[in-house]
Design an enzyme around this catalytic site. Structure first.
Site, PDB file in Angstrom:
ATOM      1  N   ASN A   1      -2.604  13.265   4.633  1.00  0.00           N
ATOM      2  CA  ASN A   1      -3.831  13.523   5.395  1.00  0.00           C
ATOM      3  C   ASN A   1      -3.737  13.042   6.842  1.00  0.00           C
ATOM      4  O   ASN A   1      -4.631  12.359   7.344  1.00  0.00           O
ATOM      5  CB  ASN A   1      -5.044  12.865   4.713  1.00  0.00           C
ATOM      6  CG  ASN A   1      -5.586  13.703   3.573  1.00  0.00           C
ATOM      7  OD1 ASN A   1      -5.368  14.904   3.517  1.00  0.00           O
ATOM      8  ND2 ASN A   1      -6.279  13.059   2.655  1.00  0.00           N
TER       9      ASN A   1
ATOM     10  N   ARG B   1      -9.966   0.333  -6.149  1.00  0.00           N
ATOM     11  CA  ARG B   1     -10.286   0.735  -4.788  1.00  0.00           C
ATOM     12  C   ARG B   1     -11.721   1.231  -4.726  1.00  0.00           C
ATOM     13  O   ARG B   1     -12.139   2.060  -5.544  1.00  0.00           O
ATOM     14  CB  ARG B   1      -9.341   1.845  -4.312  1.00  0.00           C
ATOM     15  CG  ARG B   1      -9.321   2.003  -2.786  1.00  0.00           C
ATOM     16  CD  ARG B   1      -8.380   3.101  -2.336  1.00  0.00           C
ATOM     17  NE  ARG B   1      -7.946   2.890  -0.957  1.00  0.00           N
ATOM     18  CZ  ARG B   1      -7.274   3.787  -0.256  1.00  0.00           C
ATOM     19  NH1 ARG B   1      -6.935   4.940  -0.798  1.00  0.00           N
ATOM     20  NH2 ARG B   1      -6.910   3.531   0.993  1.00  0.00           N
TER      21      ARG B   1
ATOM     22  N   HIS C   1       1.288   5.321  -2.290  1.00  0.00           N
ATOM     23  CA  HIS C   1       0.765   6.275  -3.255  1.00  0.00           C
ATOM     24  C   HIS C   1       1.936   7.044  -3.844  1.00  0.00           C
ATOM     25  O   HIS C   1       3.008   7.135  -3.219  1.00  0.00           O
ATOM     26  CB  HIS C   1      -0.197   7.272  -2.595  1.00  0.00           C
ATOM     27  CG  HIS C   1      -1.322   6.644  -1.839  1.00  0.00           C
ATOM     28  ND1 HIS C   1      -2.412   6.094  -2.449  1.00  0.00           N
ATOM     29  CD2 HIS C   1      -1.510   6.480  -0.500  1.00  0.00           C
ATOM     30  CE1 HIS C   1      -3.251   5.622  -1.535  1.00  0.00           C
ATOM     31  NE2 HIS C   1      -2.717   5.836  -0.341  1.00  0.00           N
TER      32      HIS C   1
ATOM     33  N   ASP D   1       1.706   2.586   3.544  1.00  0.00           N
ATOM     34  CA  ASP D   1       0.886   3.767   3.295  1.00  0.00           C
ATOM     35  C   ASP D   1       1.737   4.993   2.953  1.00  0.00           C
ATOM     36  O   ASP D   1       1.275   6.126   3.091  1.00  0.00           O
ATOM     37  CB  ASP D   1      -0.025   4.060   4.495  1.00  0.00           C
ATOM     38  CG  ASP D   1      -1.205   4.953   4.159  1.00  0.00           C
ATOM     39  OD1 ASP D   1      -1.584   5.019   2.973  1.00  0.00           O
ATOM     40  OD2 ASP D   1      -1.735   5.615   5.083  1.00  0.00           O
TER      41      ASP D   1
ATOM     42  N   HIS E   1      -6.412  -0.780   5.786  1.00  0.00           N
ATOM     43  CA  HIS E   1      -6.080  -0.114   7.053  1.00  0.00           C
ATOM     44  C   HIS E   1      -6.798  -0.720   8.260  1.00  0.00           C
ATOM     45  O   HIS E   1      -7.269   0.002   9.147  1.00  0.00           O
ATOM     46  CB  HIS E   1      -6.388   1.385   6.960  1.00  0.00           C
ATOM     47  CG  HIS E   1      -5.642   2.101   5.870  1.00  0.00           C
ATOM     48  ND1 HIS E   1      -4.423   1.682   5.403  1.00  0.00           N
ATOM     49  CD2 HIS E   1      -5.958   3.220   5.159  1.00  0.00           C
ATOM     50  CE1 HIS E   1      -4.009   2.518   4.456  1.00  0.00           C
ATOM     51  NE2 HIS E   1      -4.917   3.449   4.282  1.00  0.00           N
TER      52      HIS E   1
ATOM     53  N   HIS F   1       0.841  -1.204   0.000  1.00  0.00           N
ATOM     54  CA  HIS F   1       0.000   0.000   0.000  1.00  0.00           C
ATOM     55  C   HIS F   1       0.868   1.243   0.000  1.00  0.00           C
ATOM     56  O   HIS F   1       1.451   1.617   1.020  1.00  0.00           O
ATOM     57  CB  HIS F   1      -0.939   0.029   1.207  1.00  0.00           C
ATOM     58  CG  HIS F   1      -2.074   0.989   1.035  1.00  0.00           C
ATOM     59  ND1 HIS F   1      -3.349   0.592   0.703  1.00  0.00           N
ATOM     60  CD2 HIS F   1      -2.129   2.340   1.118  1.00  0.00           C
ATOM     61  CE1 HIS F   1      -4.134   1.648   0.605  1.00  0.00           C
ATOM     62  NE2 HIS F   1      -3.403   2.737   0.853  1.00  0.00           N
TER      63      HIS F   1
ATOM     64  N   TYR G   1      -7.470  16.692  -1.929  1.00  0.00           N
ATOM     65  CA  TYR G   1      -6.462  17.295  -1.055  1.00  0.00           C
ATOM     66  C   TYR G   1      -5.239  17.566  -1.907  1.00  0.00           C
ATOM     67  O   TYR G   1      -5.129  17.080  -3.040  1.00  0.00           O
ATOM     68  CB  TYR G   1      -6.124  16.391   0.143  1.00  0.00           C
ATOM     69  CG  TYR G   1      -5.626  15.004  -0.216  1.00  0.00           C
ATOM     70  CD1 TYR G   1      -4.263  14.746  -0.391  1.00  0.00           C
ATOM     71  CD2 TYR G   1      -6.508  13.929  -0.345  1.00  0.00           C
ATOM     72  CE1 TYR G   1      -3.804  13.474  -0.707  1.00  0.00           C
ATOM     73  CE2 TYR G   1      -6.066  12.665  -0.668  1.00  0.00           C
ATOM     74  CZ  TYR G   1      -4.714  12.442  -0.842  1.00  0.00           C
ATOM     75  OH  TYR G   1      -4.255  11.193  -1.169  1.00  0.00           O
TER      76      TYR G   1
END
Length: 268
Positions: free
Chosen positions: A229, A103, A12, A224, A160, A10, A28
């Site tokens: 955020n 997702r 990004h 992650d 998560h 996981h 965001y």
């Protein structure tokens, strides 16, 4: 699949902005975090393979994701954001480049919402590709959505740890029971999120251990990265990696499965 591969399932990426800018009104505005920086973070920890999840600020612009997958020469897989109108040729190209799932976003702060009919339609679209679906939602929506979607025969990966806040005393038993369904997987990620960044995230360890014990062959781990955020100091990949090792201190076979065999089976 080499048995010494280590997977981070996981992550990004964002940017470089000169090549892959955000447009419109994104959910965001993250800092630049390109694929080169992700690979460097992984190399420092000995991580050899990864999964990049399309981030909501990019919406359906998968340019950064697909370019990273192509540059990785098969070492990384991708998770896309699609809708009912995504062209079939787009899905074909995504699959060719290494996308292996979508997702399903239900987090309200990311403009998501529960829509079981819409999500069911997406599962029907991806089933011929052998893809899976990430379920990204707060616990109440996870507990509603997963049993409703499971009959579609598509693997469902809960993101998560169901985002269950460990300091609120919620009983995790309903979340654990979801793993009794053979198509349901759990991603041991977001330990910092469910502990709100406190005390080295160690309060997540009891839940991590219970999830691992429930279905050790359907657990994945993700860092992650780059940790967007959040309202606390960003964790490091190696700190979260070490937390997983602590969770598996008494079950070394489970650690091997989580970092290698399980993701190799799901992502191909």
């Amino acid at each position: 699949m080499p048995t010494n591969d280590i997977w981070d399932c996981h992550t990004h990426i964002f940017g470089p902005w000169k090549d892959f800018p955000l447009t419109g009104n994104p959910t965001y505005r993250p800092e630049e975090a390109p694929f080169s920086a992700l690979r460097a973070a992984h190399a420092r920890c000995g991580i050899t393979r990864g999964v990049i999840v399309q981030a909501t600020p990019y919406r359906d612009d998968h340019g950064a994701l697909l370019a990273a997958l192509e540059a990785s020469a098969g070492a990384y897989r991708g998770i896309a954001l699609i809708d009912r109108d995504t062209p079939e040729e787009t899905l074909d190209n995504m699959h060719r480049l290494g996308v292996r799932g979508i997702r399903l976003g239900m987090m309200k702060h990311l403009a998501g919402k529960p829509d079981l009919d819409g999500m069911s339609a997406l599962l029907r679209r991806i089933r011929p590709y052998g893809w899976h679906a990430l379920v990204h939602a707060d616990l109440a929506d996870v507990l509603e959505a997963v049993p409703a979607l499971a009959p579609h025969g598509v693997p469902l990966v809960i993101d998560h740890m169901g985002r269950i806040p460990v300091d609120e005393g919620q009983d995790p038993t309903p979340l654990l029971r979801l793993l009794d369904e053979p198509c349901v997987w759990m991603k041991i990620s977001g330990a910092d999120r469910i502990t709100r960044g406190h005390d080295g995230y160690r309060a997540a360890l009891p839940l991590m251990r219970r999830l691992i014990a429930r279905a050790p062959d359907r657990i994945l781990w993700g860092s992650d990265w780059p940790h967007v955020n959040i309202a606390y100091d960003r964790p490091s990949v190696d700190t979260l990696f070490d937390l997983l090792r602590q969770a598996c201190a008494d079950t070394p076979d489970a650690l091997t499965a989580i970092l290698n065999a399980n993701p190799a089976r799901l992502y191909g």
